[in-house]
Write a protein that holds these residues in place. Structure first.
Motif, mmCIF file in Angstrom:
data_model
loop_
_atom_site.group_PDB
_atom_site.id
_atom_site.type_symbol
_atom_site.label_atom_id
_atom_site.label_comp_id
_atom_site.label_asym_id
_atom_site.label_seq_id
_atom_site.Cartn_x
_atom_site.Cartn_y
_atom_site.Cartn_z
ATOM 1 N N SER A 75 -4.665 -13.854 -52.589
ATOM 2 C CA SER A 75 -6.178 -13.005 -52.662
ATOM 3 C C SER A 75 -6.707 -11.700 -51.064
ATOM 4 N N LEU A 76 -5.017 -12.114 -49.996
ATOM 5 C CA LEU A 76 -5.359 -11.318 -48.969
ATOM 6 C C LEU A 76 -4.255 -10.712 -49.098
ATOM 7 N N GLY A 77 -3.191 -10.887 -49.323
ATOM 8 C CA GLY A 77 -1.674 -10.691 -50.151
ATOM 9 C C GLY A 77 -1.269 -11.215 -48.673
ATOM 10 N N GLN A 78 -0.861 -12.189 -48.467
ATOM 11 C CA GLN A 78 -0.446 -12.749 -47.216
ATOM 12 C C GLN A 78 0.656 -12.968 -46.960
ATOM 13 N N ASN A 79 1.701 -12.582 -46.788
ATOM 14 C CA ASN A 79 2.744 -13.027 -47.319
ATOM 15 C C ASN A 79 3.942 -12.873 -45.697
ATOM 16 N N PHE A 80 3.942 -13.911 -44.757
ATOM 17 C CA PHE A 80 4.059 -13.678 -43.581
ATOM 18 C C PHE A 80 5.366 -13.800 -43.410
ATOM 19 N N LEU A 81 6.268 -13.057 -42.116
ATOM 20 C CA LEU A 81 7.437 -12.490 -42.343
ATOM 21 C C LEU A 81 8.222 -13.562 -41.660
ATOM 22 N N ILE A 82 9.185 -14.157 -42.015
ATOM 23 C CA ILE A 82 9.849 -15.065 -41.354
ATOM 24 C C ILE A 82 11.348 -14.660 -40.907
ATOM 25 N N GLU A 108 -11.596 -6.950 -38.894
ATOM 26 C CA GLU A 108 -12.120 -6.070 -39.811
ATOM 27 C C GLU A 108 -11.348 -5.778 -40.965
ATOM 28 N N ASP A 109 -11.758 -5.142 -41.877
ATOM 29 C CA ASP A 109 -10.819 -4.796 -43.076
ATOM 30 C C ASP A 109 -10.657 -3.297 -42.423
ATOM 31 N N ILE A 110 -9.433 -2.969 -42.862
ATOM 32 C CA ILE A 110 -8.999 -1.759 -42.440
ATOM 33 C C ILE A 110 -9.393 -0.420 -42.867
ATOM 34 N N LEU A 111 -10.053 -0.389 -44.268
ATOM 35 C CA LEU A 111 -10.433 0.161 -44.900
ATOM 36 C C LEU A 111 -12.429 1.172 -44.716
ATOM 37 N N VAL A 142 -5.703 -5.491 -36.175
ATOM 38 C CA VAL A 142 -7.022 -5.089 -37.058
ATOM 39 C C VAL A 142 -6.732 -6.319 -38.467
ATOM 40 N N GLU A 143 -7.554 -7.520 -37.911
ATOM 41 C CA GLU A 143 -7.520 -8.467 -39.418
ATOM 42 C C GLU A 143 -8.321 -9.061 -39.558
ATOM 43 N N LEU A 144 -8.675 -8.903 -41.142
ATOM 44 C CA LEU A 144 -9.749 -9.417 -41.937
ATOM 45 C C LEU A 144 -10.078 -10.952 -42.511
ATOM 46 N N GLY A 170 2.154 -1.883 -39.427
ATOM 47 C CA GLY A 170 1.747 -3.375 -40.139
ATOM 48 C C GLY A 170 3.360 -3.682 -41.922
ATOM 49 N N ASN A 171 2.518 -4.889 -41.686
ATOM 50 C CA ASN A 171 3.287 -5.175 -42.818
ATOM 51 C C ASN A 171 1.879 -5.511 -43.760
ATOM 52 N N LEU A 172 1.541 -4.607 -45.211
ATOM 53 C CA LEU A 172 0.562 -4.262 -45.499
ATOM 54 C C LEU A 172 0.467 -5.664 -46.713
ATOM 55 N N TYR A 204 -0.108 -6.252 -49.939
ATOM 56 C CA TYR A 204 0.350 -5.480 -51.015
ATOM 57 C C TYR A 204 -0.727 -4.550 -52.154
ATOM 58 N N TYR A 205 -1.913 -5.324 -52.301
ATOM 59 C CA TYR A 205 -3.093 -4.718 -53.173
ATOM 60 C C TYR A 205 -3.066 -3.504 -52.398
ATOM 61 N N ILE A 206 -2.897 -2.918 -51.056
ATOM 62 C CA ILE A 206 -3.810 -1.977 -50.708
ATOM 63 C C ILE A 206 -3.548 -1.539 -50.535
ATOM 64 N N ILE A 230 -1.696 -3.041 -38.775
ATOM 65 C CA ILE A 230 -2.711 -3.629 -39.643
ATOM 66 C C ILE A 230 -2.503 -5.130 -40.401
ATOM 67 N N GLY A 231 -3.278 -6.165 -40.384
ATOM 68 C CA GLY A 231 -2.806 -7.363 -40.789
ATOM 69 C C GLY A 231 -2.168 -7.674 -40.136
ATOM 70 N N PRO A 232 -2.512 -8.465 -38.594
ATOM 71 C CA PRO A 232 -1.366 -9.213 -37.793
ATOM 72 C C PRO A 232 -0.590 -11.016 -38.475
ATOM 73 N N GLY A 233 -1.739 -11.171 -39.372
ATOM 74 C CA GLY A 233 -1.854 -12.543 -39.701
ATOM 75 C C GLY A 233 -1.430 -13.717 -38.692
ATOM 76 N N THR A 234 -0.319 -13.614 -38.632
ATOM 77 C CA THR A 234 -0.088 -15.465 -37.959
ATOM 78 C C THR A 234 0.556 -14.592 -36.840
HETATM 79 N N1 SAM Z 1 1.866 -9.176 -39.692
HETATM 80 C C1 SAM Z 1 1.845 -10.160 -40.327
HETATM 81 C C2 SAM Z 1 3.555 -10.098 -41.273
HETATM 82 O O1 SAM Z 1 4.240 -9.814 -41.039
HETATM 83 O O2 SAM Z 1 3.377 -12.240 -41.173
HETATM 84 C C3 SAM Z 1 1.685 -10.460 -41.903
HETATM 85 C C4 SAM Z 1 0.549 -9.826 -43.495
HETATM 86 S S1 SAM Z 1 0.750 -9.983 -44.430
HETATM 87 C C5 SAM Z 1 2.156 -9.229 -45.775
HETATM 88 C C6 SAM Z 1 -0.891 -8.742 -44.867
HETATM 89 C C7 SAM Z 1 -2.133 -9.209 -43.788
HETATM 90 O O3 SAM Z 1 -3.508 -8.128 -43.772
HETATM 91 C C8 SAM Z 1 -2.968 -10.458 -43.864
HETATM 92 O O4 SAM Z 1 -3.178 -11.188 -42.522
HETATM 93 C C9 SAM Z 1 -3.965 -10.162 -44.559
HETATM 94 O O5 SAM Z 1 -4.890 -11.680 -44.492
HETATM 95 C C10 SAM Z 1 -3.996 -9.279 -43.693
HETATM 96 N N2 SAM Z 1 -5.117 -7.975 -44.593
HETATM 97 C C11 SAM Z 1 -5.377 -7.862 -45.472
HETATM 98 N N3 SAM Z 1 -6.115 -7.676 -46.391
HETATM 99 C C12 SAM Z 1 -6.534 -6.401 -44.995
HETATM 100 C C13 SAM Z 1 -7.695 -5.541 -44.459
HETATM 101 N N4 SAM Z 1 -8.179 -4.813 -46.234
HETATM 102 N N5 SAM Z 1 -7.228 -5.185 -43.516
HETATM 103 C C14 SAM Z 1 -7.215 -5.920 -42.501
HETATM 104 N N6 SAM Z 1 -6.187 -7.248 -42.462
HETATM 105 C C15 SAM Z 1 -6.048 -7.290 -44.067
#
Ligand code: SAM
Length: 297
Positions: free
Chosen positions: A33-40, A109-112, A84-86, A136-138, A140-142, A63-67
């Motif tokens: 639901s948070l669009g987490q597909n981590f880059l490998i 925080e929520d980037i939006l 900025v990570e939610l 960022g690797n966004l 995708y849902y937003i 935006i969205g540093p994830g791991t």
């Molecule tokens: N950058 C990492 C990578 O490339 O492996 C993670 C990319 S993953 C596609 C998207 C990231 O955005 C996740 O870590 C997710 O939790 C975060 N995320 C989702 N919605 C967000 C929001 N509204 N504001 C900030 N971060 C958000």
């Protein structure tokens, strides 16, 4: 700027996969639901970091540093990096990962919702940084709301280098007035020049999404691409035009609030636009003319 396609092959060549599981990420189970597909894929990571223009004079906003796949290489190059990570559960691991790096800040925080304008002003002034790069690797849902927020409300950004679903990227990168264009094409090209940095197949991520991806770089223009009295009104015309893209521009604009067929016909006449054309055949300049003439009508 490189424009390569990273696939399973490049995955093997790069130091990419390592067979990581959610446990390989400190026990983090990716959230759909948070669009987490981590880059490998190391090749894609390098393309994004190099393509972003991040350097020692730059404030970089991730935006969205994830791991943290992009975070560490970005931190090595950036003057200052704000991530900025939610997701609550990723904040502590990110702080641990970047511990001791005094040019990195993790913002939960929520980037939006974040006041990017103030953040950019404060950081660039306090640290004397000359450029602002968003990367960022966004999620995708937003993708679209994030890009529109960056283009419309955050001042001082020089470039935005972001990964998105390939179909969305193809629309954004299309030339306005071509079949590949869509409603999102016009505001993006109004504010920015678009170039492709790289492509990434599904297996460049963990977990693998169902779609391929592309990284685009948007370089913000000093002046918008066209002159128009009211850009927001022009974007509403574009949206109406593409809401039913098979309709003629006469019919689609006439369905806008406050418009009627006669006044639209007059405005199109004044703008010199064939009323039988469709939105996908109209350039940014032509939409600007339609918008201006409609407002004068
Ligand atoms: N950058 C990492 C990578 O490339 O492996 C993670 C990319 S993953 C596609 C998207 C990231 O955005 C996740 O870590 C997710 O939790 C975060 N995320 C989702 N919605 C967000 C929001 N509204 N504001 C900030 N971060 C958000």
């Amino acid at each position: 700027m490189s424009s390569q396609k990273h696939s399973k092959k490049s995955n093997r060549r790069g130091s990419g996969h390592h067979g990581r599981s959610p446990h390989g990420y400190g026990g983090v189970r990716p959230s759909k639901s948070l669009g987490q597909n981590f880059l490998i894929d190391e090749g894609v990571i390098e393309d994004i970091v190099l393509g972003s223009g991040a350097g020692s004079d730059a404030l970089v906003i991730e935006i969205g540093p994830g791991t943290g796949a992009l975070t560490l290489p970005l931190a090595e190059r950036a003057g200052y990096l704000v991530c900025v990570e939610l997701d609550d559960k990723l904040i502590e691991p990110l702080r641990v990962k970047t511990f001791g790096m005094d040019n990195v800040e993790i913002v939960h925080e929520d980037i939006l919702k974040l006041d990017l304008d103030t953040l950019i002003k404060e950081k660039t002034e306090a640290l004397g940084l000359k450029s602002v790069r968003v990367v960022g690797n966004l999620p995708y849902y937003i993708t679209t709301p994030i890009i529109m927020k960056l283009l419309e409300t955050a001042h001082g950004i020089d470039s935005i280098t972001v990964m998105m679903q390939k179909e969305v990227g193809d629309r954004i990168a299309a030339e306005p007035g071509t079949r590949a264009s869509g409603a999102i094409t016009y505001p993006v090209h109004y504010y920015a020049r678009v170039s492709k940095v790289t492509e990434a197949a599904a297996e460049c991520f963990y977990p693998a999404p169902k779609v391929d991806s592309v990284v685009l770089r948007l370089d913000l223009r000093d002046e918008p691409a066209v002159e128009v009295k009211d850009a927001q009104h022009m974007f509403r015309c574009v949206k109406a035009g593409f809401s039913q893209r098979r309709k003629t521009i006469h019919n689609s604009i006439a369905s806008m609030k406050g418009c009627d067929r006669d006044s639209v016909a007059i405005a199109l006449g004044k703008a010199g636009i064939d009323p039988g054309k469709r939105a996908e055949n109209l350039t940014l300049e032509e939409f600007a003319k339609i918008s201006d003439c409609l407002q004068d009508a």
